[in-house]
Design an enzyme around this catalytic site. Sequence first.
Site, PDB file in Angstrom:
ATOM      1  N   SER A  43       5.574  42.026  -2.705  1.00 36.76           N
ATOM      2  CA  SER A  43       5.535  41.581  -1.312  1.00 36.76           C
ATOM      3  C   SER A  43       4.090  41.271  -0.946  1.00 36.76           C
ATOM      4  CB  SER A  43       6.077  42.667  -0.384  1.00 36.76           C
ATOM      5  OG  SER A  43       5.841  42.358   0.975  1.00 36.76           O
ATOM      6  N   TYR A  50       6.353  51.991   2.529  1.00 35.05           N
ATOM      7  CA  TYR A  50       6.796  50.691   1.995  1.00 35.05           C
ATOM      8  C   TYR A  50       5.614  49.884   1.467  1.00 35.05           C
ATOM      9  CZ  TYR A  50       8.458  45.905   1.762  1.00 35.05           C
ATOM     10  OH  TYR A  50       8.740  44.639   1.330  1.00 35.05           O
TER      11      TYR A  50
END
Length: 260
Positions: free
Chosen positions: A139, A152
Site C-alpha cells: 500500500s 495497518y
Amino acid sequence: MVERVTLITGAAAGIGVELARVFSSNGHRLALVDRRGDRLTTLASEIVAAGGTAPILICCDLEHPEACDDIAAALAVEGVEVEFVVNNAGFGLFGYATELDRAEQLGILAVNIVALTDLSLRFSESMIRHRGGILNLGSLAGFLPGPGMAVYYASKAYVLSFSEALRQELAPLGVRVTALCPGSVSSEFQARAGIEPGLEHEILNVSASDVAYAGYRGLMQNKRVVLPGLGIKIVPLLLRLFPRGFILAAIGRIQLRKRR
C-alpha cells in the site's frame, strides 16, 4: 507433469476478484482463498463461463493459526503445485491504537504479515522449481507513518520491506517478487476499517481492475514495486523532500479530521 496453480488470497472481493479475473484471462489455473465461500463459488462460476479453468476453492480465515496448513493440505489433495503466490488478503482498522480492540489489531498482523510471510515461504520450493513469482499487496501506507491506523500502516511497511528483501534473495533462483502498492481504492476495505474516504481518495483513487492489471503486468515484467496511477507515483518522491516529523504530523492531522 504436475499441474501448476496461482494461489490468490482474499479473492472474493475488491482487488482480489480483479486479480483472479486477470490471472485467469491470461491462462493461469487458480486456487482461490477467502473466508466467504459463497462469493468464491460465484466467482468460480464467472471464471468458467468466461472460458477459464475451474478454480480450486479454499474457504478459510487467514486470522486462524491453522489457515495456511489448511491451504497446503487442500492443494496437496488436488495434486497441484504453486507457481505463483498472490498475497492479496489484508485489512485495517481506523482509530487510535490504544482505543481499538487489541485482539482485532493482532488479527491485522495475522493476516497482513504472518499469513503473507507463511505462504511466501511455504511454497518457495515449488516456485523455484517452476520459476514463478510472488505478488504481495502492499500500500502507499507502507511508505508512511500512520497515526490513526498505526498497526495497518506498520503492517504495510513490513510487506514492502519483506518483499524487497525476498526479491533480492530469490532473484538468482529465477523467482520474481513484486510489491503492489496502490493508494485509495474503492472497495470493502473502507467499510471494514471504519473510515469515510476523504479528499486524498478523490486525488489518488484508482479502480480495482486497473490496480489488478498493473500488478499482474508488473509481476510478469519483474518489477520491484508497482505504484498504480499517475498521482501515486509522485508521493514517494515528495516524501524525500520533507522531514519525517513533518510527514508524521501531516498524516496525523488528516486522520484526525476523519475522527470528527
